[in-house]
Design a protein around this motif. Structure first.
Motif, short mmCIF file in Angstrom:
data_model
loop_
_atom_site.label_atom_id
_atom_site.label_comp_id
_atom_site.label_asym_id
_atom_site.label_seq_id
_atom_site.Cartn_x
_atom_site.Cartn_y
_atom_site.Cartn_z
N ASP A 137 18.56 -8.26 -1.72
CA ASP A 137 19.36 -7.05 -1.53
C ASP A 137 18.46 -5.82 -1.47
O ASP A 137 18.66 -4.93 -0.63
CB ASP A 137 20.37 -6.92 -2.67
CG ASP A 137 21.45 -5.89 -2.36
OD1 ASP A 137 21.66 -5.61 -1.17
OD2 ASP A 137 22.08 -5.39 -3.30
N THR A 138 17.46 -5.76 -2.34
CA THR A 138 16.52 -4.64 -2.33
C THR A 138 15.71 -4.61 -1.04
O THR A 138 15.49 -3.54 -0.46
CB THR A 138 15.57 -4.74 -3.54
OG1 THR A 138 16.33 -4.74 -4.75
CG2 THR A 138 14.59 -3.58 -3.57
N LEU A 139 15.27 -5.77 -0.58
CA LEU A 139 14.49 -5.82 0.65
C LEU A 139 15.32 -5.40 1.86
O LEU A 139 14.84 -4.65 2.71
CB LEU A 139 13.96 -7.24 0.86
CG LEU A 139 12.84 -7.70 -0.08
CD1 LEU A 139 12.54 -9.18 0.14
CD2 LEU A 139 11.58 -6.88 0.11
N TYR A 167 0.79 -1.23 0.00
CA TYR A 167 0.00 0.00 0.00
C TYR A 167 0.83 1.29 0.00
O TYR A 167 0.32 2.34 -0.38
CB TYR A 167 -0.92 0.02 1.22
CG TYR A 167 -1.91 -1.12 1.24
CD1 TYR A 167 -2.86 -1.27 0.23
CD2 TYR A 167 -1.90 -2.06 2.26
CE1 TYR A 167 -3.76 -2.31 0.24
CE2 TYR A 167 -2.81 -3.11 2.29
CZ TYR A 167 -3.74 -3.22 1.28
OH TYR A 167 -4.63 -4.27 1.30
N VAL A 168 2.08 1.22 0.44
CA VAL A 168 2.90 2.43 0.56
C VAL A 168 4.04 2.43 -0.45
O VAL A 168 4.19 3.36 -1.24
CB VAL A 168 3.46 2.57 2.00
CG1 VAL A 168 4.29 3.84 2.12
CG2 VAL A 168 2.32 2.58 3.01
N GLU A 169 4.84 1.38 -0.44
CA GLU A 169 6.02 1.31 -1.31
C GLU A 169 5.66 0.86 -2.73
O GLU A 169 6.41 1.11 -3.67
CB GLU A 169 7.06 0.35 -0.71
CG GLU A 169 8.43 0.45 -1.33
CD GLU A 169 9.29 1.53 -0.71
OE1 GLU A 169 10.41 1.70 -1.18
OE2 GLU A 169 8.84 2.20 0.25
N HIS A 170 4.54 0.15 -2.87
CA HIS A 170 4.10 -0.39 -4.16
C HIS A 170 5.15 -1.32 -4.77
O HIS A 170 5.46 -1.25 -5.96
CB HIS A 170 3.77 0.74 -5.14
CG HIS A 170 2.83 1.77 -4.60
ND1 HIS A 170 1.53 1.45 -4.21
CD2 HIS A 170 2.97 3.09 -4.36
CE1 HIS A 170 0.93 2.55 -3.77
NE2 HIS A 170 1.79 3.56 -3.84
N ALA A 171 5.70 -2.19 -3.95
CA ALA A 171 6.70 -3.15 -4.41
C ALA A 171 6.54 -4.46 -3.65
O ALA A 171 7.54 -5.07 -3.22
CB ALA A 171 8.11 -2.58 -4.23
N ALA A 172 5.31 -4.92 -3.49
CA ALA A 172 5.06 -6.14 -2.73
C ALA A 172 5.60 -7.38 -3.43
O ALA A 172 5.84 -8.40 -2.79
CB ALA A 172 3.56 -6.30 -2.47
N GLU A 173 5.81 -7.29 -4.75
CA GLU A 173 6.28 -8.48 -5.49
C GLU A 173 7.65 -8.94 -5.01
O GLU A 173 7.97 -10.14 -5.08
CB GLU A 173 6.32 -8.20 -6.98
CG GLU A 173 7.26 -7.10 -7.42
CD GLU A 173 6.65 -5.72 -7.32
OE1 GLU A 173 7.35 -4.74 -7.64
OE2 GLU A 173 5.46 -5.63 -6.93
N ASN A 174 8.46 -8.03 -4.49
CA ASN A 174 9.78 -8.44 -4.00
C ASN A 174 9.66 -9.38 -2.80
O ASN A 174 10.30 -10.43 -2.75
CB ASN A 174 10.60 -7.21 -3.62
CG ASN A 174 11.03 -6.40 -4.82
OD1 ASN A 174 11.33 -6.96 -5.87
ND2 ASN A 174 11.04 -5.09 -4.69
N LEU A 175 8.84 -9.01 -1.83
CA LEU A 175 8.67 -9.86 -0.65
C LEU A 175 7.91 -11.12 -1.00
O LEU A 175 8.19 -12.19 -0.45
CB LEU A 175 7.95 -9.08 0.45
CG LEU A 175 7.76 -9.81 1.78
CD1 LEU A 175 9.10 -10.28 2.33
CD2 LEU A 175 7.06 -8.92 2.80
#
Length: 464
Positions: A261-263, A76-84
Motif C-alpha cells: 500500500d505504501t509503495l 538515495y532520495v526517499e530513504h525507504a528502500a526496505e519497503n521495496l
C-alpha cells in the motif's frame, strides 16, 4: 501511444505524514486492501498506464523508470528502500513456497484471517490489561480516551526490560546451529529476543523455509533491525506470533499489504514525479534563474522603450523575450530544463555518474551510436549501484560511505550544471515532458500577448 491532454498535471508529491494520516482512516478490507486487489492507486492521478506500479514491477518500462531506478530512488532520495526490498522478497517467496513440492510443506498450514483477528484481539486485550495493572498515574492519563476503551491500537511502553523474560532453550535443529564460531551465540540470542518480545516462544525448525523466515524477522520486523519496516508495536507482535506458528506466506499477509500500500500510493507517485525532472538540482536552479533573467531583461527593455520617444511598434519585439523567459521559468518550476528536453536527454544521476566508466570521453550527441553506447555504459553503472540494494538480506540501507558521495560533493557547481547527459529511453516519460513543455510554451505565448498589449497601448513618455 496518444498524446496527453493539455490539462495534464504530473503526480502531486505525497508526504509520508499525510499518507499515514489518510491511511489510518481506511479499513483493511474496505480501503487499501481493495485498491491493492484492483491494482488501482488513489494517489496515482497523472501517471500514464505505461508507468503504473504493476508495469514497473513487471519490468515493462525503460530507463529511467525501471524497477532498478525505483530502488535507487527509494534508497538515495526517499530513504525507504526496505519497503521495496521486502516487497520483492515476499513476491518471490510466495512463488517459491507455492512451487515447493516436498513432504514437509504440510507442516506449515495457512494463517487464516480468523486466526489473525483472534491474535490481534488477544494482543490488544493483553496490552489493556497491562495498562490497567500499571501505575495509577498511567490510568489517569489515558482515562476517557480511546486507549482506555480498547478501540485504538495500543503500544505499551514498559519500564522493565522487555527482554528480561528468560528465552526458551533453542532446539537442536535450530537454523543458527548451521552457523559456526562466535556467530552462533549472537544469532540465537537475537532471534530468541524477537520471539520473546512478541510474547511467544521460538518454534522448532522442521518447518520448511524456517531459517529464511528467521532472517526476515531479524532483518525487517523486529525493533532495531538493519532494514526495519515502519510497523507499529501491534503489527510487529502480530507478525512474529504468526511466523512462530507457520512459515506459510499468509503469516506475513498484513505486513505485505501495508508495505505494498505504501509503495503504490506514496512511493510510486513520488518516483514518477521525480523521474519527470530531466536535470539535477543545480541545472534546474540555473534554468529558473535564466528564465527569470530573460523575463526581467525583456520587461526592463520594454519599460525603457515606453519612457523613450521610439515608435510603439518597437515594443512588440520584447514579446519574444517574454515567451522564452516565461516558458523557461514555467518548465523549470516543474523540474524540466527546456534545453535538455529539446534533445530528449537527462542528467546522469550522481550514483550512476561515478559507477560508469569515465576514462573514455562520451561520443558526441549527434553520433548515431551515442545512445546505444551511453545506454549500455549507464546500465552497467545502474547494476553496480543497485547490486547491494536488490539483495533481500543485505546490510542497512546506508550510502553515506559510498565513494560517489564525496566525489560528487567535490564537483564544482559549473560541472554540476553541465553534467553528463544520457538519452531518455522511456516513451511515456518523454510524453509527459512533451505535455509540460507545450503547457509552458502556451503559458508563455498567452502571457507575452497580454504584456505586449499592455506595453504597446501605453503612450510614449518622450523623456529621451
Amino acid at each position: 501511444m496518444g498524446f496527453l491532454p493539455l490539462s495534464y498535471r504530473r503526480p502531486g508529491y505525497v508526504e509520508k505524514e499525510q499518507f499515514q494520516r489518510s491511511n489510518s482512516f481506511l479499513t483493511e478490507n474496505e480501503g487499501s486492501n481493495a485498491s491493492l486487489k484492483s491494482g488501482s492507486s488513489k494517489n496515482s492521478n497523472g501517471i500514464p498506464d505505461a508507468l503504473t506500479f504493476d508495469r514497473v514491477m513487471s519490468g515493462g518500462t525503460c530507463p529511467p523508470c525501471t524497477i532498478r531506478d525505483f530502488m535507487n530512488y527509494l534508497l538515495y532520495v526517499e530513504h525507504a528502500a526496505e519497503n521495496l526490498q521486502f516487497f520483492l522478497w515476499y513476491r518471490d517467496y510466495v512463488e517459491r513456497f507455492n512451487d515447493a513440492d516436498t513432504s514437509d510443506i504440510n507442516l506449515s498450514p495457512e494463517w487464516t484471517q480468523a486466526m489473525e483477528d483472534e491474535t490481534a484481539a488477544k494482543i490488544q486485550k493483553d496490552a489493556i490489561d497491562k495498562l490497567r495493572k500499571g501505575p495509577k498515574t498511567t490510568i489517569t492519563i489515558f482515562k476517557g480516551t480511546d486507549f482506555e476503551k480498547g478501540v485504538a491500537d495500543v503500544t505499551v511502553v514498559e519500564k522493565r526490560n522487555p527482554f528480561s523474560t528468560p528465552p526458551p532453550t533453542p532446539s537442536v535443529n535450530d537454523a543458527s546451529s548451521f552457523l559456526s564460531g562466535p556467530q552462533v551465540s549472537g544469532y540465537r540470542t537475537h532471534i530468541q529476543d524477537a520471539f520473546s518480545a512478541a510474547g511467544t516462544t521460538q518454534p522448532f525448525t522442521i518447518q520448511p523455509f524456517r531459517a529464511e523466515i528467521n532472517r526476515i524477522i531479524t532483518t525487517y520486523i523486529m525493533t532495531d533491525s538493519p532494514r526495519q519496516l515502519n510497523l507499529s508495536s501491534r503489527q510487529q507482535k502480530l507478525a512474529v506470533q504468526a511466523l512462530a506458528y507457520t512459515t506459510h506466506p499468509s503469516a506475513l499477509r498484513s505486513v505485505a499489504r501495508a508495505v505494498e500500500d505504501t509503495l503504490r500510493r506514496q512511493a510510486h507517485p513520488n518516483f514518477t514525479r521525480w523521474s519527470v525532472c530531466n536535470g539535477n538540482r543545480p541545472r534546474v536552479h540555473f534554468a529558473r534563474a535564466l528564465g527569470a533573467g530573460i523575463l526581467g531583461l525583456s520587461t526592463a527593455g520594454a519599460v525603457v522603450m515606453v519612457l523613450s520617444s521610439a515608435e510603439r511598434e518597437w515594443r512588440a519585439l520584447f514579446a519574444l523575450g517574454w515567451v522564452l523567459g516565461i516558458a523557461t521559468l514555467g518548465a523549470a518550476c516543474r523540474g524540466l530544463c527546456v534545453v535538455l528536453h529539446g534533445l530528449h536527454r537527462r542528467h546522469v544521476r550522481p550514483w550512476e555518474l561515478f559507477d560508469a566508466s569515465t576514462s573514455v570521453a562520451p561520443p558526441p550527441a549527434s553520433s548515431p551510436s551515442s545512445s546505444s553506447e551511453e545506454g549500455s555504459e549507464l546500465e552497467e553503472g545502474r547494476r553496480k549501484s543497485a547490486s547491494t540494494s536488490l539483495d533481500s538480506f543485505g546490510s542497512s540501507n546506508s550510502y553515506e560511505d559510498e565513494p560517489w558521495v564525496v566525489r560528487y560533493e567535490r564537483r564544482n557547481i559549473v560541472r554540476k550544471v553541465f553534467d553528463r547527459e544520457v538519452w531518455i529511453q522511456e516513451p511515456a516519460l518523454r510524453q509527459i515532458q512533451d505535455a509540460i513543455f507545450v503547457q509552458s510554451v502556451l503559458a508563455g505565448l498567452l502571457s507575452a500577448g497580454v504584456l505586449t498589449a499592455v506595453f504597446v497601448s501605453v503612450p510614449a513618455g518622450g523623456f529621451f
